[in-house]
Every structure is written in structure tokens, then in C-alpha cells.
Design a protein around this motif. Sequence first.
Motif, short mmCIF file in Angstrom:
data_model
loop_
_atom_site.label_atom_id
_atom_site.label_comp_id
_atom_site.label_asym_id
_atom_site.label_seq_id
_atom_site.Cartn_x
_atom_site.Cartn_y
_atom_site.Cartn_z
N GLU A 33 27.09 -24.47 19.39
CA GLU A 33 27.67 -23.92 20.60
C GLU A 33 28.92 -23.13 20.26
OE1 GLU A 33 28.29 -26.88 23.52
OE2 GLU A 33 26.26 -27.70 23.34
N ALA A 34 29.08 -22.00 20.92
CA ALA A 34 30.25 -21.15 20.67
C ALA A 34 30.48 -20.25 21.87
CB ALA A 34 30.02 -20.30 19.41
N SER A 35 31.73 -20.04 22.20
CA SER A 35 32.09 -19.13 23.29
C SER A 35 33.09 -18.12 22.76
CB SER A 35 32.71 -19.92 24.46
OG SER A 35 31.77 -20.81 25.01
N PHE A 36 32.76 -16.85 22.85
CA PHE A 36 33.65 -15.78 22.41
C PHE A 36 33.31 -14.54 23.23
CE2 PHE A 36 30.00 -16.44 19.71
CZ PHE A 36 29.40 -15.20 19.59
N TYR A 37 34.37 -13.86 23.68
CA TYR A 37 34.15 -12.77 24.63
C TYR A 37 35.02 -11.57 24.30
CZ TYR A 37 32.04 -16.63 27.16
OH TYR A 37 31.26 -17.71 27.49
N MET A 38 34.54 -10.40 24.71
CA MET A 38 35.29 -9.15 24.62
C MET A 38 34.93 -8.29 25.82
SD MET A 38 33.21 -7.38 21.47
CE MET A 38 31.41 -7.42 21.38
N ASP A 39 35.72 -7.27 26.03
CA ASP A 39 35.50 -6.42 27.21
C ASP A 39 34.23 -5.57 27.05
OD1 ASP A 39 36.08 -3.80 28.95
OD2 ASP A 39 37.26 -5.48 29.72
N LYS A 40 33.47 -5.46 28.12
CA LYS A 40 32.21 -4.73 28.08
C LYS A 40 32.40 -3.25 27.78
CE LYS A 40 27.95 -4.11 30.72
NZ LYS A 40 27.26 -4.36 32.01
N SER A 41 33.60 -2.72 28.01
CA SER A 41 33.85 -1.30 27.76
C SER A 41 33.69 -0.96 26.28
CB SER A 41 35.26 -0.92 28.23
OG SER A 41 36.24 -1.65 27.50
N ILE A 42 33.76 -1.96 25.42
CA ILE A 42 33.62 -1.72 23.98
C ILE A 42 32.22 -1.21 23.64
CG2 ILE A 42 33.58 -2.90 21.72
CD1 ILE A 42 35.88 -4.63 22.69
N VAL A 43 31.23 -1.56 24.49
CA VAL A 43 29.86 -1.10 24.25
C VAL A 43 29.81 0.42 24.15
CG1 VAL A 43 27.53 -0.97 25.21
CG2 VAL A 43 28.80 -3.12 25.33
N GLU A 44 30.44 1.10 25.10
CA GLU A 44 30.41 2.57 25.10
C GLU A 44 31.21 3.14 23.93
OE1 GLU A 44 28.50 4.52 26.84
OE2 GLU A 44 27.68 2.67 27.69
N ARG A 45 32.26 2.46 23.54
CA ARG A 45 33.05 2.94 22.41
C ARG A 45 32.25 2.82 21.10
NH1 ARG A 45 38.48 -0.42 23.02
NH2 ARG A 45 39.07 0.77 21.14
N VAL A 46 31.49 1.74 20.98
CA VAL A 46 30.64 1.58 19.80
C VAL A 46 29.53 2.63 19.81
CG1 VAL A 46 29.00 0.05 18.61
CG2 VAL A 46 31.12 -0.89 19.56
N ARG A 47 28.99 2.91 20.98
CA ARG A 47 27.90 3.87 21.10
C ARG A 47 28.31 5.26 20.59
NH1 ARG A 47 23.76 2.99 24.58
NH2 ARG A 47 25.10 1.74 25.95
N GLN A 48 29.61 5.56 20.70
CA GLN A 48 30.09 6.89 20.29
C GLN A 48 30.31 7.01 18.78
OE1 GLN A 48 30.20 9.26 22.61
NE2 GLN A 48 29.52 7.66 24.04
N ILE A 49 30.23 5.90 18.06
CA ILE A 49 30.47 5.93 16.61
C ILE A 49 29.32 6.67 15.92
CG2 ILE A 49 30.81 4.56 14.52
CD1 ILE A 49 33.11 4.31 16.49
N GLU A 50 29.66 7.56 15.02
CA GLU A 50 28.64 8.31 14.30
C GLU A 50 27.78 7.37 13.45
OE1 GLU A 50 28.35 11.92 10.95
OE2 GLU A 50 30.30 11.28 11.75
#
Length: 397
Positions: A80-97
Motif C-alpha cells: 500500500e502506498a499513497s503519493f500524489y501530484m498535481d494533474k497539471s503535470i500531465v500536460e507538461r510531460v506531454r510537451q516534452i520532446e
Amino acid sequence: MSQFNFLTVALKNLKRKTFRSGVLTFSIALLVALLVFALSFLISVDSSLRKASDRLGADLTVVPVGARGSAEAFLLESREASFYMDKSIVERVRQIEGITALTCQTYLSTITGVCCDVAQTRIVAFDQDTDFIVKPWLQKAIGRRLKKGEAIAGSETNYNLDLELLDVEKTIYNSKFRIVGVLDQTGTGLDNALFMDKENLDDIIGSGNSPLRKGQISIIFTKIAGGLDPYQVGKRVEGEIVEVDVVARNDMGKEMLRTLKDINRIFLVSFIMTSILAVFLVWAIFSAIANERAREVGIMRAVGAKQSHIVRLFLLEIVLMGMAGSIAGVVSGTWLSVSLAHGFTLLRNISTELTLIQRTAIAAAGFAAGTGICLSGALMPVNRLKKLEPLMAIKKE
């Protein structure tokens, strides 16, 4: 002498000193059992970790800073593990070449008696529109998308929660969910989870019992363009997005594999020392046998037996004891590896099934090692016996 006579005489010779033969056979069995158990343990952990990493289907895994260990514990060891980050990071990762596809998941744990009427288990909320981790198993299980208010159980979760009757209704975070199916085993920590669509998260957050907050996710799985170095792309992601850590597929479970190498060295040293001890034991026993049967060998030589006959007879005795001990060791070691698999935390938390080919290879290695050690220890005494002069041997008391 016929082959049948050699075998008959060898068996009779072994029966003459049953206790001594039994001690040597038992010693070889213990050694082979140790080897088979150790190999089964090491290969189980190593292959399970590598298969789990491959089956996730992601080239890079993006997690919050400092959550790399928690993510690996969840995905590989079913912890079991709980760790979270903001969903806005998804779009920032998507922009990575270099990133060609990505999907995100959110992890939760049920709390028995507070929000849920199921035993404590892990919840995975995933995006069905972008998913490439769960979808292949989902299509095979029910052949359609999950609807809101539906969940599907991982293979181990189905067993742990006793959900043998499908299409049952359970309360999860004060919301009713219908369990509509069971996924096939994936060999990852996802086998120990309940899966639902991400659109259920608003209701879960609204229950007030969840640590999750609106707009949070746990992990991002990404695929990269062919030909690119995952490590270079991963460094680019971490360089541009300081809030995340990145784990390449080949690095998944790396710390555990390092631990496994240390365990491997311990087993190797133990096996080498035990093997040396076994060789000396065989040497001591067959030296005693050679002294006891010197007169017998002299008589055999006097009536026409050749050196090759003497060697063949004694080697047959050695091989019979080695084979008996090796077979017993293979059976015992295999039984131990299966029966004790869930007694070790490292094995209990991951998929540890060995294939028939792997089991056969381990058994063959154990059998060869046991028989080989017997032969190695007995060669010197047998070589001394075959060189005895018949007259001197007969006169020897």
C-alpha cells in the motif's frame, strides 16, 4: 561381466554398509536441496521483477519527487502506498520532446469499516481514454469500457476479497460500486487492486474519507519515440519539471535487484563451502571403503578382472548414491521453494511462479551438481584402488 552383474554387485555393496551409504546420500540430498531452493528463490524474484516491469508497458514512469520507492512498492510488491501530484503535470510531460503517449493513474486504499465494506485493498482509478496499461486486460475480461459506478478486480484481489460471485455490489468510500469482472493475472502489483474509471474520483473525494484532493493524480506512464534513449528523455523530464522523479523501465526494481545480488553472493559462498565439505566427506568415506575392500579388489584382479572393471564397479556405486541423493535433493528443494514461497515477504508480495522450463533447468543443475560432487570426491580413492597389485592386495589385512 555383464552390465546387469555390475549393477547387481554395486547394489549389494551399497547394502552391506547401509548406514554409511545413507549418510552420504543424505548429505548430497541436503546440498542439492540448498542449491535448488536458492536457485528457485533467486530466479523467482529476478524474473518476476523483470516481467512485471515489462508488462507495465511504459518506457518511463513519472512520480512525485521522493515517491520513487513508494511507486515501485505499489507496482512491483503490491504494498500500500499513497503519493500524489498535481494533474497539471500531465500536460507538461506531454510537451516534452520524445514523449509519444502517456496515461495517468490515481491510487487509493480502502479503509474497512470507515468508508468501505470490503477488506483493505488498493484502488486504481485510470483514464480509459488514454490508458495502455489496464485496457488490454480489461478488453479480455469484459470486452467493454467500465461505466461510472463499476469496478473490476485484479486476479489476486478477487481471491483476497472472496468475490467468486461476479456482479456483486460493494460500498467503496461511501459510494456503491458493482464489481463486474476479474482481470487475468498481469504479474504486477496491479493484480492486487480494484480498478475504476477516473470519473468516480469526484464522488470519492466528496465522501470526505479519502486523502485525495481534487486535481491530484499518483503516477504517469509514458511511451517514448523509437530509437530514443529512455535515460536521456527521463533526464529531460526531470530537468524541465522539478516536481517529479522519473524511473526508466530497466531501472524498475533496481534497488531490489541490488539486494538480490547480495543474497546471490551469500548463497554462492554458502554453496561453495558446503560443496567443499561434501567433497571431503565423499573422499573420506570412499577412502575407508577402498581400505576395507582392497583384498576383495585383489581377488577380483587375480581372477581376471581388469582395471577398467574395478573403476566401472566403484564409479557405478558412486553414481547410484549421487543420483539417489540428487533426486531426493531436487524433490525436497522444489517442495521447499513452493511451500515456503509465501513465508518470505519478498516472495509474498510479488508474482513468483516459475515456468516448467525454469523448474526443469534448476532440477537438472541440482542433479548434475550432486552427482558431480560425488564423482569428484571419489576419484582419488578409486584411482588408488585400480592400481593395487593383486598379490599385495590379497595379502593386505
